[in-house]
Design an enzyme around this catalytic site. Structure first.
Site, PDB file in Angstrom:
ATOM      1  N   HIS A 128       0.123 -39.070 -66.276  1.00  0.00           N
ATOM      2  CA  HIS A 128       0.612 -39.315 -67.634  1.00  0.00           C
ATOM      3  C   HIS A 128       0.004 -40.598 -68.210  1.00  0.00           C
ATOM      4  CE1 HIS A 128       3.724 -36.128 -67.497  1.00  0.00           C
ATOM      5  NE2 HIS A 128       3.622 -36.355 -66.194  1.00  0.00           N
ATOM      6  N   ASP A 137       2.717 -27.226 -63.211  1.00  0.00           N
ATOM      7  CA  ASP A 137       1.895 -26.479 -64.168  1.00  0.00           C
ATOM      8  C   ASP A 137       0.567 -26.002 -63.575  1.00  0.00           C
ATOM      9  OD1 ASP A 137       0.974 -29.051 -63.777  1.00  0.00           O
ATOM     10  OD2 ASP A 137       0.492 -29.437 -65.877  1.00  0.00           O
ATOM     11  N   GLN A 138       0.334 -26.264 -62.294  1.00  0.00           N
ATOM     12  CA  GLN A 138      -1.031 -26.123 -61.762  1.00  0.00           C
ATOM     13  C   GLN A 138      -1.540 -24.681 -61.670  1.00  0.00           C
ATOM     14  OE1 GLN A 138      -0.503 -28.533 -58.251  1.00  0.00           O
ATOM     15  NE2 GLN A 138       0.129 -30.258 -59.516  1.00  0.00           N
ATOM     16  N   ASP A 142       5.294 -39.618 -74.598  1.00  0.00           N
ATOM     17  CA  ASP A 142       5.027 -38.523 -73.678  1.00  0.00           C
ATOM     18  C   ASP A 142       6.059 -37.402 -73.867  1.00  0.00           C
ATOM     19  OD1 ASP A 142       3.476 -38.186 -70.805  1.00  0.00           O
ATOM     20  OD2 ASP A 142       5.428 -37.194 -70.813  1.00  0.00           O
TER      21      ASP A 142
HETATM   22  N1  UDP Z   1      -7.342 -39.766 -59.895  1.00  0.00           N
HETATM   23  C1  UDP Z   1      -8.307 -40.669 -59.506  1.00  0.00           C
HETATM   24  N2  UDP Z   1      -8.492 -40.923 -58.181  1.00  0.00           N
HETATM   25  C2  UDP Z   1      -7.758 -40.325 -57.222  1.00  0.00           C
HETATM   26  C3  UDP Z   1      -6.769 -39.374 -57.606  1.00  0.00           C
HETATM   27  C4  UDP Z   1      -6.593 -39.117 -58.962  1.00  0.00           C
HETATM   28  O1  UDP Z   1      -9.007 -41.251 -60.340  1.00  0.00           O
HETATM   29  O2  UDP Z   1      -7.984 -40.630 -56.053  1.00  0.00           O
HETATM   30  C5  UDP Z   1      -7.099 -39.560 -61.335  1.00  0.00           C
HETATM   31  C6  UDP Z   1      -7.723 -38.300 -61.865  1.00  0.00           C
HETATM   32  O3  UDP Z   1      -9.033 -38.562 -62.293  1.00  0.00           O
HETATM   33  C7  UDP Z   1      -6.801 -37.943 -63.011  1.00  0.00           C
HETATM   34  C8  UDP Z   1      -5.446 -38.477 -62.575  1.00  0.00           C
HETATM   35  O4  UDP Z   1      -5.715 -39.453 -61.576  1.00  0.00           O
HETATM   36  O5  UDP Z   1      -7.196 -38.611 -64.186  1.00  0.00           O
HETATM   37  C9  UDP Z   1      -4.563 -37.415 -61.953  1.00  0.00           C
HETATM   38  O6  UDP Z   1      -4.088 -36.571 -62.923  1.00  0.00           O
HETATM   39  P1  UDP Z   1      -4.013 -35.001 -62.740  1.00  0.00           P
HETATM   40  O7  UDP Z   1      -3.424 -34.460 -64.002  1.00  0.00           O
HETATM   41  O8  UDP Z   1      -5.322 -34.438 -62.357  1.00  0.00           O
HETATM   42  O9  UDP Z   1      -3.050 -34.761 -61.513  1.00  0.00           O
HETATM   43  P2  UDP Z   1      -1.655 -35.421 -61.028  1.00  0.00           P
HETATM   44  O10 UDP Z   1      -2.038 -36.616 -60.252  1.00  0.00           O
HETATM   45  O11 UDP Z   1      -0.841 -35.723 -62.241  1.00  0.00           O
HETATM   46  O12 UDP Z   1      -1.065 -34.362 -60.179  1.00  0.00           O
HETATM   47  N1  UDP Z   2       7.196 -31.330 -67.372  1.00  0.00           N
HETATM   48  C1  UDP Z   2       7.914 -31.638 -68.493  1.00  0.00           C
HETATM   49  N2  UDP Z   2       9.039 -32.374 -68.377  1.00  0.00           N
HETATM   50  C2  UDP Z   2       9.468 -32.848 -67.193  1.00  0.00           C
HETATM   51  C3  UDP Z   2       8.740 -32.537 -66.043  1.00  0.00           C
HETATM   52  C4  UDP Z   2       7.612 -31.783 -66.167  1.00  0.00           C
HETATM   53  O1  UDP Z   2       7.549 -31.270 -69.592  1.00  0.00           O
HETATM   54  O2  UDP Z   2      10.481 -33.537 -67.171  1.00  0.00           O
HETATM   55  C5  UDP Z   2       6.006 -30.468 -67.487  1.00  0.00           C
HETATM   56  C6  UDP Z   2       4.801 -31.123 -68.024  1.00  0.00           C
HETATM   57  O3  UDP Z   2       4.054 -30.157 -68.710  1.00  0.00           O
HETATM   58  C7  UDP Z   2       4.053 -31.547 -66.786  1.00  0.00           C
HETATM   59  C8  UDP Z   2       4.276 -30.338 -65.955  1.00  0.00           C
HETATM   60  O4  UDP Z   2       5.618 -29.974 -66.242  1.00  0.00           O
HETATM   61  O5  UDP Z   2       2.712 -31.845 -67.036  1.00  0.00           O
HETATM   62  C9  UDP Z   2       4.077 -30.512 -64.488  1.00  0.00           C
HETATM   63  O6  UDP Z   2       4.939 -31.486 -64.031  1.00  0.00           O
HETATM   64  P1  UDP Z   2       4.727 -32.108 -62.631  1.00  0.00           P
HETATM   65  O7  UDP Z   2       5.838 -33.065 -62.448  1.00  0.00           O
HETATM   66  O8  UDP Z   2       4.531 -31.032 -61.647  1.00  0.00           O
HETATM   67  O9  UDP Z   2       3.327 -32.876 -62.704  1.00  0.00           O
HETATM   68  P2  UDP Z   2       2.822 -34.113 -63.564  1.00  0.00           P
HETATM   69  O10 UDP Z   2       2.098 -33.542 -64.751  1.00  0.00           O
HETATM   70  O11 UDP Z   2       4.022 -34.925 -63.979  1.00  0.00           O
HETATM   71  O12 UDP Z   2       1.887 -34.837 -62.643  1.00  0.00           O
END
Ligand code: UDP
Ligand code: UDP
Length: 460
Positions: free
Chosen positions: A22, A379-380, A116
């Protein structure tokens, strides 16, 4: 001659939610706005959950001294057992009443406030009370947003309960997605944090002035059209795709990846499951076996704990001595934070084994790197589905959600070989990179979207 309101600078405040997934798009948006002569105040909830977040913030403010920082001190809550990032979202929400004096005291007065989507239900009433236009940055895909906007209606409806896994969910007779793509907490009958906030935020977001998305029109044409044509909601707030957000200057890695410089172009697979997903130990080891068996070169970011501060075990303890020795011959394994953008932009990197967090998907598109999708949570799967349909990558659906099964090394190896050997995927990914650059380039769809927003904000 331009009028005096054209000369006025817009002043925008941004409030991110918890976790790098985020924070990163908020920082990138702040950099984009600054480059367009918008005055930016960045509100930082304090303390952060991860060390990486606080480091990203200090790096950012050092690189962008023109962005004003306002610390938002969170009030403590009784500890509970939810995920630490969700807990932080609760903390931010429960401290939100402190925001109105903070926002009202900013000078010059704010044009708009961008928050957000996970904070929407709490922040929107606060901004409404002080008549401050509120925008929401949705940090996931437009396809996820079709679900976000329709889920409050769908939740608890018999229509959703009665569907089989593979049946397609419909809203107002519009086909959304197969039920199997939905984040599992949204299918639970019982209440849980994700589901409750998804409903509350999804409902309230309709009262915002608009929603900004880190995606681009040609990548998610269908979902954007469904939303903007009023198919998902009769009167949706205006939704503008302004991505992909280019990485900003402060994101440079400390780590020197000289090893990568010596590898042939496009030969290396980058493996990462993002900032907050730790695979189970046995799955980590099978993945290591798979990487070795695949014969591919690789950079592997190993994550053992959800929160980096707790990730204290040595790499060798996590993957085992014997595997560690074999893995080292073919690749680079890292347990610290790596600047992903620095890796994806490297000429040696040709593939990305990814959990499909939305930022990772946009970064792969930006650099034209094909994805082998292995969605784990949230959401993956929805994002992996987009990746596959648009031709940026492939997805082995039988691998299921995180922890549903142990995917064996031999199977992983085979899928890596298929992905890295797939020439048409390589070419398609490069085409998507071109489209991504066009979208944000001068006169592109995202560029126009952002330009129009900023010129409107100047008049607020
Ligand atoms: N990221 C990074 N280095 C790492 C792991 C993650 O720079 O070792 C960054 C990645 O480039 C992205 C963010 O962290 O911008 C992770 O966001 P993403 O939505 O891909 O996944 P999340 O961590 O929220 O599951
Ligand atoms: N999300 C949301 N509200 C919440 C939690 C999740 O809208 O309180 C949605 C949002 O689209 C987010 C997605 O669910 O990107 C996946 O959430 P998760 O916590 O798995 O991953 P994050 O994006 O936070 O790394």
């Amino acid at each position: 001659m331009s009028s005096s309101s054209d000369q006025k600078l817009a002043h925008v405040a941004l409030l991110p939610s918890a976790g790098m997934g985020h924070l990163t798009p908020f920082l990138r948006l702040a950099a984009l706005l600054t480059a367009r002569n918008v005055q930016v105040t960045f509100i930082t909830p304090h303390p952060t959950v991860s060390l990486t977040e606080s480091q990203a913030l200090s790096g950012f403010f050092a690189s962008f001294p023109q962005v004003k920082q306002k610390q938002f001190h969170l009030l403590p809550l009784e500890e509970n057992s939810v995920d630490p990032f969700f807990y932080q979202m609760q903390l931010i929400k429960s401290s939100c009443h402190l925001l109105s004096p903070l926002l009202s005291a900013l000078t010059p007065s704010l044009s708009v406030f961008i928050t957000d989507m996970t904070l929407a239900s709490t922040v929107i009433p606060i901004t409404q009370a002080i008549s401050l236009p509120n925008y929401v940055l949705f940090t996931s895909s437009a396809k996820m947003m079709t679900l976000f906007l329709s889920y409050p209606t769908l939740a608890g409806s018999k229509a959703l309960d009665d569907l089989d896994e593979t049946d397609v969910i419909k809203i107002r007779n519009v086909e959304l997605m197969p039920k199997s793509l939905l984040p599992p907490p949204l299918l639970q009958k019982s209440n849980n944090f994700f589901k409750n906030s998804f409903i509350e935020d999804g409902r309230k977001v309709t009262e915002s002035c608009g929603i900004l998305l880190n995606t681009f029109v040609s990548f998610e044409l269908e979902s954007l059209r469904k939303i903007n044509d009023g198919q998902v909601l009769e009167r949706p707030p205006s939704v503008v795709a302004i991505g992909p957000f280019p990485p900003c200057n402060s994101e440079k890695s400390q780590l020197q990846l000289t090893w990568l410089d010596d590898q042939p172009a496009g030969s290396v697979l980058y493996v990462s499951f993002g900032s907050r997903t730790a695979l189970a130990r046995d799955q980590i080891r099978e993945l290591g076996e798979g990487l070795i068996k695949s014969g591919s070169r690789f950079v592997w970011m190993v994550k053992d704990k959800k929160v980096d501060k707790e990730d204290s075990e040595e790499l060798e303890e996590v993957i085992g001595h014997e595997l560690m020795e074999r893995v080292k011959e073919k690749g680079l394994i890292v347990k610290d934070w790596l600047n992903q953008d620095g890796i994806l932009s490297h000429r040696a990197v040709g593939g990305f084994l990814s959990h499909c967090g939305w930022n990772s998907v946009m970064e792969a598109a930006w650099h034209g790197v094909r994805i082998l999708a292995w969605p784990q949570n949230g959401d993956q799967k929805i994002n992996a589905d987009i990746v596959e349909r648009i031709g940026l990558g492939t997805w082995v659906k039988s691998w299921g959600w995180s922890g549903e099964m142990l995917v064996k090394g031999a199977e992983i190896a085979e899928r890596i070989r298929e992905s890295m050997g797939n020439e048409s995927l390589r070419i398609q990914a490069l085409g998507i990179k071109e489209d991504a650059r066009k979208a944000v380039g001068f006169g592109g769809s995202s560029d126009k979207g952002l330009t129009e927003l900023i010129s409107m904000w100047k008049h607020f």
